[in-house]
Design an enzyme around this catalytic site. Structure first.
Site, PDB file in Angstrom:
ATOM      1  CB  THR A 107       0.269   0.797   5.146  1.00 23.24           C
ATOM      2  OG1 THR A 107       0.889  -0.548   4.411  1.00 23.24           O
ATOM      3  CG2 THR A 107       1.811   1.225   5.928  1.00 23.24           C
ATOM      4  N   GLY A 108      -0.996  -1.389   6.521  1.00 24.26           N
ATOM      5  CA  GLY A 108      -1.205  -2.886   7.347  1.00 24.26           C
ATOM      6  C   GLY A 108      -2.345  -3.717   7.155  1.00 24.26           C
ATOM      7  CG  HIS A 109      -4.331  -7.305   9.212  1.00 19.38           C
ATOM      8  ND1 HIS A 109      -4.709  -8.215  10.214  1.00 19.38           N
ATOM      9  CD2 HIS A 109      -5.386  -7.524   8.318  1.00 19.38           C
ATOM     10  CE1 HIS A 109      -5.770  -9.034   9.823  1.00 19.38           C
ATOM     11  NE2 HIS A 109      -6.422  -8.540   8.930  1.00 19.38           N
ATOM     12  N   GLY A 110      -5.589  -4.085   7.367  1.00 15.72           N
ATOM     13  CA  GLY A 110      -6.511  -3.149   7.767  1.00 15.72           C
ATOM     14  C   GLY A 110      -7.670  -3.425   8.800  1.00 15.72           C
TER      15      GLY A 110
ATOM     16  CB  THR B 115      -0.867   0.153   1.162  1.00 13.27           C
ATOM     17  OG1 THR B 115      -1.699  -1.157   1.149  1.00 13.27           O
ATOM     18  CG2 THR B 115      -1.584   1.294   1.356  1.00 13.27           C
TER      19      THR B 115
ATOM     20  CB  VAL C 219     -14.216  -1.679   2.106  1.00 14.08           C
ATOM     21  CG1 VAL C 219     -13.523  -0.226   2.411  1.00 14.08           C
ATOM     22  CG2 VAL C 219     -14.949  -1.687   0.921  1.00 14.08           C
ATOM     23  N   GLY C 220     -11.012  -2.081   3.143  1.00 19.89           N
ATOM     24  CA  GLY C 220     -10.040  -2.026   4.189  1.00 19.89           C
ATOM     25  C   GLY C 220     -10.025  -0.809   4.702  1.00 19.89           C
ATOM     26  CG  ASP C 221      -6.608   0.415   6.951  1.00 23.36           C
ATOM     27  OD1 ASP C 221      -6.332  -0.455   6.070  1.00 23.36           O
ATOM     28  OD2 ASP C 221      -5.627   1.100   7.098  1.00 23.36           O
TER      29      ASP C 221
HETATM   30  N1  ASP Z   1      -4.246  -1.501   4.890  1.00 24.70           N
HETATM   31  C1  ASP Z   1      -4.596  -2.231   3.466  1.00 24.70           C
HETATM   32  C2  ASP Z   1      -5.850  -2.934   3.604  1.00 24.70           C
HETATM   33  O1  ASP Z   1      -5.905  -3.547   4.452  1.00 24.70           O
HETATM   34  C3  ASP Z   1      -3.262  -2.978   3.114  1.00 24.70           C
HETATM   35  C4  ASP Z   1      -2.174  -2.563   3.242  1.00 24.70           C
HETATM   36  O2  ASP Z   1      -1.944  -1.358   3.770  1.00 24.70           O
HETATM   37  O3  ASP Z   1      -1.019  -3.062   2.947  1.00 24.70           O
HETATM   38  O4  ASP Z   1      -6.383  -2.935   2.634  1.00 24.70           O
END
Ligand code: ASP
Length: 283
Positions: free
Chosen positions: A200-203, A149, A178-180
């Site tokens: 960014t990361g696990h949404g 991301t 839909v993510g964060d």
């Molecule tokens: N945050 C993003 C999502 O969960 C993914 C990411 O940042 O790598 O869609």
């Protein structure tokens, strides 16, 4: 007095994509920095940085997006103007090269903040954004799940801040998820006089925590940018065992970043000309 920071996603980047990811961050930073020096607004600068990152297939945004369970590229993006708190966002949009620019168009051309799914795609094409086929957008080959991301935060010469985030979503996500990233206060936030944040990361855990808003409130309470980002990532890990990363800039142009993943390619410059760049240093 200007400042700029960009990131290319928190995750584990395999050996072969580390150098390209860092180089992609440097290119986007250099381009956006030149615009900032030209006197362009923070909103223009974060959009331009994210557009370049969306074009680069090493990142999971625009070209290089991970497929959903239907094998399609469906992307989320947000752009936030700290001067007015206006923002535009798109979720589960397909067939466009630059979701961040469509997000900006949502804010500027409609009375709304967030458009989703096929209707967001139809809106984009009606607005003149070219149709890009799924095959061109999807990550090629066995692109590993080092999440890529992308995002940017900036403070411009007029003292305005802005933030933008764009993603091709998580690998193997359910169609429609839909993510964060496109959610205000989760994937990004910006407020003049306080700062701007991109996440960014696990949404899923990140949106439960409204992590960008959390960073902003830490800044408002007087923490430094570095402390604010670090405290929010520590909170994410403590509360949910979540993995992610953050970049932020405060109203005086100090920059901060933190991540609890192996990598988060980033490049930034603070108002007092401190350069921060790298892939692996952990916050
Ligand atoms: N945050 C993003 C999502 O969960 C993914 C990411 O940042 O790598 O869609």
């Amino acid at each position: 007095m200007t400042a700029l920071m960009i990131h290319g996603g928190a995750g584990t980047f395999p050996e072969e994509s580390r150098e390209p990811a860092l180089a992609g961050c440097h290119r986007a930073f250099a381009h956006a920095q030149a615009l900032l020096e030209d006197g362009r607004s923070a909103v223009d600068v974060v959009e331009a940085a994210v557009m370049l990152l969306e074009d680069d297939p090493v990142f999971d945004a625009g070209h290089g997006s991970y497929p959903d369970t239907e094998g399609r590229a469906r992307m989320d993006a947000i752009i936030v103007d700290g001067a007015t708190l206006d923002f535009g966002a798109v979720a589960c949009i397909g067939n466009v090269a630059h979701p961040v620019s469509v997000a900006r168009r949502v804010w500027e051309a409609t009375d709304h903040c967030l458009l989703v799914g096929n209707d967001a795609t139809t809106f984009a094409h009606a607005q003149g954004f070219p149709c890009v086929p799924d095959e061109a957008l999807l990550a090629q080959g066995e692109k590993p799940s080092g999440q890529g991301t992308v995002g940017a935060v900036a403070l411009d010469a007029a003292g305005h801040v802005a933030a933008a985030t764009s993603t091709g979503g998580t690998r193997g996500r359910l169609a429609g998820r839909v993510g964060d990233s496109p959610l205000i206060g989760c994937g990004a936030i910006a407020e003049d006089g306080v700062g701007a944040v991109s996440a960014t990361g696990h949404g899923e855990p990140m949106m439960k925590l409204m992590i960008s808003r959390l960073v902003l409130e830490h800044l408002r309470a007087g923490l430094t940018a570095e402390e604010a980002a670090t405290r929010a990532i520590t909170h994410l890990e403590w509360r949910f065992g979540g993995e992610g990363g953050l970049i932020c800039v405060d109203a005086s142009g100090r920059i901060g970043h933190a991540h609890n993943t192996e990598h988060m390619p980033h490049h930034g410059r603070s108002a007092d000309d401190l350069h921060v760049t790298g892939l692996t240093d952990r916050g």
